[in-house]
Structure formats: structure tokens, C-alpha cells
Scaffold this active site. Structure first.
Site, PDB file in Angstrom:
ATOM      1  N   ASP A 135       0.740  -1.229   0.061  1.00 32.08           N
ATOM      2  CA  ASP A 135       0.158   0.024   0.121  1.00 32.08           C
ATOM      3  C   ASP A 135       0.772   1.369   0.081  1.00 32.08           C
ATOM      4  O   ASP A 135       0.704   2.338  -0.576  1.00 32.08           O
ATOM      5  CB  ASP A 135      -0.866  -0.178   1.270  1.00 32.08           C
ATOM      6  CG  ASP A 135      -2.294   0.751   1.117  1.00 32.08           C
ATOM      7  OD1 ASP A 135      -2.206   1.548  -0.026  1.00 32.08           O
ATOM      8  OD2 ASP A 135      -3.193   0.897   1.732  1.00 32.08           O
TER       9      ASP A 135
ATOM     10  N   CYS B 224      -3.201   6.290  -2.135  1.00 38.25           N
ATOM     11  CA  CYS B 224      -4.077   5.172  -3.113  1.00 38.25           C
ATOM     12  C   CYS B 224      -4.006   5.926  -4.352  1.00 38.25           C
ATOM     13  O   CYS B 224      -4.482   7.043  -4.213  1.00 38.25           O
ATOM     14  CB  CYS B 224      -5.438   4.864  -2.652  1.00 38.25           C
ATOM     15  SG  CYS B 224      -6.307   3.668  -3.724  1.00 38.25           S
TER      16      CYS B 224
ATOM     17  N   HIS C 125      -8.051  -0.878   8.619  1.00 36.08           N
ATOM     18  CA  HIS C 125      -6.859  -0.250   7.809  1.00 36.08           C
ATOM     19  C   HIS C 125      -7.210   1.250   7.473  1.00 36.08           C
ATOM     20  O   HIS C 125      -8.177   1.540   7.018  1.00 36.08           O
ATOM     21  CB  HIS C 125      -7.377  -1.179   6.439  1.00 36.08           C
ATOM     22  CG  HIS C 125      -6.263  -0.852   5.311  1.00 36.08           C
ATOM     23  ND1 HIS C 125      -5.462  -1.564   4.860  1.00 36.08           N
ATOM     24  CD2 HIS C 125      -6.307   0.268   4.557  1.00 36.08           C
ATOM     25  CE1 HIS C 125      -4.867  -1.070   3.810  1.00 36.08           C
ATOM     26  NE2 HIS C 125      -5.348   0.158   3.985  1.00 36.08           N
TER      27      HIS C 125
ATOM     28  N   HIS D  73      -6.258   4.934   6.696  1.00 32.72           N
ATOM     29  CA  HIS D  73      -5.127   5.879   6.243  1.00 32.72           C
ATOM     30  C   HIS D  73      -5.440   7.287   7.133  1.00 32.72           C
ATOM     31  O   HIS D  73      -6.340   7.382   7.589  1.00 32.72           O
ATOM     32  CB  HIS D  73      -5.484   6.163   4.744  1.00 32.72           C
ATOM     33  CG  HIS D  73      -5.179   4.981   3.720  1.00 32.72           C
ATOM     34  ND1 HIS D  73      -4.084   5.248   3.096  1.00 32.72           N
ATOM     35  CD2 HIS D  73      -5.630   4.096   3.717  1.00 32.72           C
ATOM     36  CE1 HIS D  73      -4.061   4.074   2.449  1.00 32.72           C
ATOM     37  NE2 HIS D  73      -4.824   3.230   2.670  1.00 32.72           N
TER      38      HIS D  73
END
Ligand code: HMG
Ligand code: MG
Length: 301
Positions: free
Chosen positions: A16, A240, A207, A209
Site C-alpha cells: 500500500d 491510494c 485499515h 489511512h
């Protein structure tokens, strides 16, 4: 406050994190990072993606990376797989685990993998079946569990629906992705409550960010709900490519420091992890975005 006694940290930096670098990071550097992370005690190090190199050129050398890493016993090196082409590549690279990735937002699904949510699940079904036959574990991601960069707010019910479908496909775990990092603890807990009505809590991961600086608070809110698996990215690498403006994942060093402070075991060594973060940051020509890493460096200076 009742919190889990142990948390499994899933390191996603080499995938990622590096998938979003403007510069192409060499296979040798990716290998150097993955090996440092496994040496730091991480048992799951997401190591790349078998996706279209036209879509994500940064992950193009994933087969080479997997061939060169020093595979440690007991460590899993999962890769993202969007379709059967990706699955065949993962099989050839002898990975023990793959991740399929869906979204709770139709628009994000189209931008990220060029199909609707329903089409993506149809595409993942044969992948999950083939993985089961090959003895590979399958993890499922749901992106945009709070907000979508194209559609705005996403309902918890939509997240629960996709998570349940991934579970039915055979995923052993579903990772709930706040792709653009807009979530706040109350919304995260409401979303987890909704998902937990369809998927057992012990099959969920989070998850985050950290675009809006909420990730650690959201992790604590998730732990309070009973989630005990947390994705993070060393040095806070990442973003992303299909979510403009999204910054990196929450930094693994910051997560580990918080967990240690709460007396929660992980098996990960903070000093080694921070060293891995400083090493990759130097390779990329910048400072780690992890505050814990910076504080450790200042203390030892
Ligand atoms: P498409 O263009 O619709 O696919 O893309 P296609 O089947 O028409 O194939 C187009 C070309 O790609 C063909 O090559 C295929 O062979 C090739 P051409 O004939 O043009 O030379 N191709 C592949 N090559 C290598 N490996 C493959 C593969 N599949 C097709 N597996 C596709 C559809 C899904 C392939 C594309 O959209 C894609 O690769 N998307 C990946 C996007 C991606 O990786 N995004 C980042 C990961 S998701 C994320 O970061 C979120 C997460 O972190 C959680 C969160 O934060 O929310 C997980
Ligand atoms: Mg992500």
C-alpha cells in the site's frame, strides 16, 4: 475499557505504501524493506500486487521481489490479486496468502478495478475457489468503509453487505479500509457495529489511512469494539492512486508504540521496526512520517 490482550499487526507498507510512490522503487529496495520488516517480528508483510502494470506500474516487479526475499518460517507474504491472471502469478510465486479487494462504493470500484461491486465479486469467486484448492489463505478488503472520494458518505449497511459477501467467498478475514482517512471514532464504531452483525468480530481487521490525523483514535475505537487485527505501514508510507489526496496508512511505529503503552502484545520490536522505517525513508529521500520514529531519533541524537 476492555481491550484485546494481543493484536496482530499486518504490515502493508511494501504494497500500500510503495504502490503510491511517484518514483518506481527497485525490486532490490522492496526486498530490503520486506526483509527488515520480517526481522522486526512482523508475521504478515504484504509484499506486492499482481495487478495490471498499466494501472499500478510500481508493483510490476512483484514476482521478482517474491523470488528474492528471505522467507522466514511463520511469516506470511500476501499479495493483492484482482482476477485469475493475478492468481496464476501468485501461484507461480508460491505465496501462502492472497488478498482480494472490493469496495463499498460503486464509483470507487469502477475507478480502482474497472468494474461494479457485483462484477468484482463475480470475478473474485473463482479466485477464492482456486486459492482454496491450492491451500492458500484469502483475505478480503473493503475500501471506502466511511467515505468515498467520488460519492461522499457510505452507509454502514453497504459496508456490511460487501464484507458479508467476501466472507461467503471464503475470506478468513475482512479488512475494513478507510481509504481516504476521513473517519472519526464515532462513525468507525457505528460502522463496526453494522459489520459485526454480518461478520464475526474475530474475522475483522481495520485499515486506516491517516489523511485527517484520525487513525490512532480510530484504531483505539476499533479495539474497544473488539477488533484485534490492525493494518499499518512502516514510516506511514502510502496512499491510494485511485483516491486523490489520500495520504499514507497510519505508521506502524505509532501503532506499536500505542499498543505497547496499553500493555497489548504484538511480537514486534519497536527499535527494529523504526530502523526499517528510517531505512526506507532514506531510500526514498525523505523523513519518516511516523512521529514515534522522529521522537526516537531525537531522543538518541
Ligand atoms: P481492465 O483494464 O478492466 O482489465 O483492468 P482487462 O482484463 O481488460 O486487462 C487489461 C490489461 O491488463 C490486459 O493487458 C491484461 O492482460 C492485463 P493488455 O492486453 O492490455 O496488454 N491484466 C493484468 N496484468 C497483470 N496482472 C493482472 C492483470 N489483469 C489484467 N492481474 C484490473 C482491470 C483489475 C486488471 C485493473 O483495474 C487493475 O489492475 N487494477 C488494480 C488497481 C489497484 O491495484 N489499486 C490499488 C490497490 S486497492 C487499495 O489500495 C485499497 C486498499 O489498500 C484498502 C483501502 O485503503 O481502502 C486495499
Ligand atoms: Mg489502503
Amino acid at each position: 475499557m476492555r481491550l484485546p490482550r494481543r493484536v496482530r499487526m499486518v504490515e502493508v507498507g511494501p504494497r500500500d505504501g510503495l504502490q503510491n510512490e511517484a518514483q518506481i522503487v527497485s525490486a532490490a529496495t522492496r526486498v530490503g524493506l520486506i526483509d527488515r520488516l520480517s526481522e522486526a517480528g512482523l508475521a504478515i508483510v504484504e509484499s506486492g500486487s499482481f495487478v495490471s502494470p498499466k494501472w499500478i506500474p510500481q508493483m510490476a516487479d512483484t514476482a521478482e521481489v517474491l523470488a528474492r526475499i528471505a522467507r522466514k518460517l511463520g511469516v506470511s507474504y500476501p499479495v493483492l490479486v484482482p482476477n485469475m491472471t493475478g492468481f496464476e502469478a501468485a501461484l507461480a510465486s508460491r505465496v501462502e496468502e492472497i488478498a482480494i479487494f472490493a469496495a463499498a462504493s460503486e464509483s470507487f470500484s469502477r475507478r480502482n478495478i474497472n468494474c461494479s461491486i457485483a462484477e468484482s465479486l463475480d470475478r473474485f469467486a473463482p479466485v477464492a475457489e482456486a486459492a482454496a484448492r491450492a491451500g492458500m489463505r484469502v483475505r478480503g478488503y473493503v475500501s471506502c468503509v466511511v467515505d468515498c472520494p467520488y460519492e461522499g458518505p457510505i452507509t454502514p449497511a453497504a459496508v456490511a453487505d460487501v464484507a458479508a459477501k467476501l466472507l461467503n467467498l471464503g475470506c478468513y478475514e475482512i479488512s475494513l479500509g478507510d481509504t481516504i482517512g476521513t473517519g472519526t471514532p464515532g462513525r468507525i464504531q457505528a460502522m463496526i457495529d453494522a459489520v459485526a452483525s454480518a461478520v464475526p468480530l474475530d474475522r475483522l481487521a481495520v485499515h486506516f489511512h491517516d489523511t485527517w490525523g484520525q487513525a490512532l483514535a480510530n484504531i483505539l475505537a476499533s479495539l474497544e469494539k473488539g477488533v484485534a487485527v490492525v493494518d499499518s505501514s512502516v514510516a506511514g508510507l502510502g496512499g491510494c492512486p485511485y483516491a486523490k489526496g489520500a495520504t499514507g496508512n497510519v505508521a506502524s511505529e505509532d501503532v506499536l508504540y500505542m499498543l505497547e503503552g496499553l500493555g497489548i502484545g504484538t511480537g514486534v520490536d519497536l527499535v527494529r521496526l523504526a530502523a526499517a522505517g528510517r531505512w526506507i525513508s532514506a531510500e526514498l529521500g525523505r523523513e519518516p512520517s511516523s512521529k514515534v520514529s522522529r521522537a526516537l531519533a531525537a531522543k538518541s541524537a
